[in-house]
Design a protein around this motif. Sequence first.
Motif, PDB file in Angstrom:
ATOM      1  N   ARG A   1       6.784  -3.437  -4.759  1.00 16.04           N
ATOM      2  CA  ARG A   1       6.725  -3.865  -3.362  1.00 16.04           C
ATOM      3  C   ARG A   1       6.752  -5.385  -3.246  1.00 16.04           C
ATOM      4  O   ARG A   1       7.409  -5.941  -2.367  1.00 16.04           O
ATOM      5  CB  ARG A   1       5.457  -3.323  -2.694  1.00 16.04           C
ATOM      6  N   ALA A   2       6.014  -6.054  -4.124  1.00 14.10           N
ATOM      7  CA  ALA A   2       5.978  -7.520  -4.099  1.00 14.10           C
ATOM      8  C   ALA A   2       7.357  -8.106  -4.397  1.00 14.10           C
ATOM      9  O   ALA A   2       7.771  -9.093  -3.776  1.00 14.10           O
ATOM     10  CB  ALA A   2       4.951  -8.029  -5.111  1.00 14.10           C
ATOM     11  N   LYS A   3       8.069  -7.485  -5.327  1.00 13.75           N
ATOM     12  CA  LYS A   3       9.413  -7.963  -5.670  1.00 13.75           C
ATOM     13  C   LYS A   3      10.337  -7.894  -4.462  1.00 13.75           C
ATOM     14  O   LYS A   3      11.047  -8.859  -4.145  1.00 13.75           O
ATOM     15  CB  LYS A   3       9.977  -7.125  -6.819  1.00 13.75           C
ATOM     16  N   LYS A   4      10.307  -6.765  -3.751  1.00 16.24           N
ATOM     17  CA  LYS A   4      11.146  -6.608  -2.556  1.00 16.24           C
ATOM     18  C   LYS A   4      10.747  -7.604  -1.466  1.00 16.24           C
ATOM     19  O   LYS A   4      11.601  -8.211  -0.813  1.00 16.24           O
ATOM     20  CB  LYS A   4      11.032  -5.183  -2.013  1.00 16.24           C
ATOM     21  N   ARG A   5       9.444  -7.776  -1.278  1.00 13.66           N
ATOM     22  CA  ARG A   5       8.960  -8.686  -0.239  1.00 13.66           C
ATOM     23  C   ARG A   5       9.366 -10.126  -0.537  1.00 13.66           C
ATOM     24  O   ARG A   5       9.809 -10.865   0.358  1.00 13.66           O
ATOM     25  CB  ARG A   5       7.433  -8.579  -0.130  1.00 13.66           C
TER      26      ARG A   5
ATOM     27  N   ASN B   1       1.353   3.302  -0.434  1.00 12.28           N
ATOM     28  CA  ASN B   1       2.151   4.353  -1.078  1.00 12.28           C
ATOM     29  C   ASN B   1       1.811   5.752  -0.552  1.00 12.28           C
ATOM     30  O   ASN B   1       2.471   6.731  -0.910  1.00 12.28           O
ATOM     31  CB  ASN B   1       2.001   4.303  -2.608  1.00 12.28           C
TER      32      ASN B   1
ATOM     33  N   SER C   1      -1.675  -4.238  -3.534  1.00  9.32           N
ATOM     34  CA  SER C   1      -2.389  -4.763  -4.702  1.00  9.32           C
ATOM     35  C   SER C   1      -3.818  -5.157  -4.387  1.00  9.32           C
ATOM     36  O   SER C   1      -4.680  -5.154  -5.269  1.00  9.32           O
ATOM     37  CB  SER C   1      -1.644  -5.979  -5.257  1.00  9.32           C
TER      38      SER C   1
ATOM     39  N   ASP D   1       3.313   0.199  -8.549  1.00 14.76           N
ATOM     40  CA  ASP D   1       3.800   0.320  -7.177  1.00 14.76           C
ATOM     41  C   ASP D   1       3.768  -1.028  -6.466  1.00 14.76           C
ATOM     42  O   ASP D   1       4.714  -1.412  -5.772  1.00 14.76           O
ATOM     43  CB  ASP D   1       2.937   1.339  -6.429  1.00 14.76           C
ATOM     44  N   SER D   2       2.673  -1.778  -6.641  1.00 13.74           N
ATOM     45  CA  SER D   2       2.530  -3.058  -5.935  1.00 13.74           C
ATOM     46  C   SER D   2       3.498  -4.106  -6.470  1.00 13.74           C
ATOM     47  O   SER D   2       3.986  -4.955  -5.714  1.00 13.74           O
ATOM     48  CB  SER D   2       1.090  -3.563  -6.037  1.00 13.74           C
TER      49      SER D   2
ATOM     50  N   HIS E   1      -3.534  -4.919   1.600  1.00 11.46           N
ATOM     51  CA  HIS E   1      -2.434  -5.886   1.553  1.00 11.46           C
ATOM     52  C   HIS E   1      -1.120  -5.109   1.619  1.00 11.46           C
ATOM     53  O   HIS E   1      -1.033  -3.983   1.111  1.00 11.46           O
ATOM     54  CB  HIS E   1      -2.520  -6.682   0.249  1.00 11.46           C
TER      55      HIS E   1
ATOM     56  N   ILE F   1       8.681  -7.992   6.836  1.00  9.87           N
ATOM     57  CA  ILE F   1       8.335  -6.722   6.208  1.00  9.87           C
ATOM     58  C   ILE F   1       9.039  -5.602   6.954  1.00  9.87           C
ATOM     59  O   ILE F   1       9.026  -5.577   8.184  1.00  9.87           O
ATOM     60  CB  ILE F   1       6.815  -6.489   6.230  1.00  9.87           C
TER      61      ILE F   1
ATOM     62  N   ASP G   1       1.493  -5.204  -0.057  1.00  7.71           N
ATOM     63  CA  ASP G   1       1.976  -4.798  -1.380  1.00  7.71           C
ATOM     64  C   ASP G   1       1.139  -3.658  -1.961  1.00  7.71           C
ATOM     65  O   ASP G   1       1.578  -2.984  -2.885  1.00  7.71           O
ATOM     66  CB  ASP G   1       1.932  -5.976  -2.360  1.00  7.71           C
TER      67      ASP G   1
END
Length: 394
Positions: free
Chosen positions: A38-42, A192, A236, A34-35, A232, A393, A234
């Motif tokens: 999210r990190a990829k999108k951010r 999430n 993570s 999941d993180s 965080h 974000i 993301d």
Amino acid sequence: APQVPGVGEKEKEELFYTEGTEELKNTRAQIARDSLARAKKRLQRETEIKTTVDQDTWVERVGGYNTYIQKEMQVAVSQVGCERPLTDGKFSPDSEIFATCGWSGFVKLWKVPSCEVATTLRGHEDRVHGVAWHPDYNTQQVAEQSTDTKTLNLASGDASGKILLWSARGGAALGTLQGHEERVNRVEFHPNGRYLASTSHDCTWRLWDMETQKELLLQEGHARGVYALRFHPDGSLLFTGDIGGVARVWDMRTGKSIMPLKGHVKQLLSIDVSPVGACTIATASDDHTVRIWDIRKRRCMQILPAHNKLISGATFEPRYGRFLLTSSYDCTMKVWNTHDWSNSKVLAGHEARIMGCDISKDGKKIGSVSFDRTWKLWNCEREFEGVEGQPWIE
């Protein structure tokens, strides 16, 4: 002859591991997947912003918005929240509702901007110290599903060590999480929405599964009671702070404490993460300072002598990160420019210590809760005329 190290020295050098359950292993794998998404999108969003907005333009926009806050931010409504002092307050993810909790044991949901009571949640038998919204909460959806009283929308923790789960529509609690041996200080949902973290004076923080309503992790590591708590963006990492003044960064994917943040000399009560780059951390303490950390460089970058009494809250503007808001027992809140950390505005109005503060997602409303039993809604009546640009974000 060379000295043989003592047993104590050997033990000091060894890492200590506690074997986890299969459920916890699966949880860590789920959080990792999941993180990463999210990190990829951010990071894609950050790249887009940095290719279209240069540093000078960004600094100018931050300064312009802080000037807007300085001129326009004022008290819109002051409301008596309860018969006893309030301890925490949070805007819903859609900024339509403000939740308060306090010594009375009630959790109250207030409509924004009218500040009328929408729902009172009764179930705690002791003082409530922390409240948190589920990240997927949406006021319109709740209104449309008029018969649904089983969807999880909020969580709150009290001085008896219990955490109650709620629907925003009211009624009895959806569940009770028990495990902490002393008062629960703060609760927060993982981005999430499936997991909930909690901190307590029993020197632990814990992770709970919202589907099974069971404890997944009891995490030791702090020498004193654990208070501050923040995920965080993301999902993570988790940041915790204790009443000894030490903050720790936990990797949710491996379970390791990867970084201590040491510098405060008194209890640490609030932590937040800036949306700009998601690597700048603010910590607020009873030593009257806010410390700004860069977790990439693993050090403190700035110390703000922010107030002359205990600092109860520190929170960044959620989407754009243009200002940091702090609240204090000196009965004021302050707005700080996140480019040069200059003080943009002092918000005064409460008659007793401010226990907590929050910023709406659009950055135009502030909520504060106080020991004087009131909560106040602060806003900017005039619309911002400058360029806002793309948020860091969503």
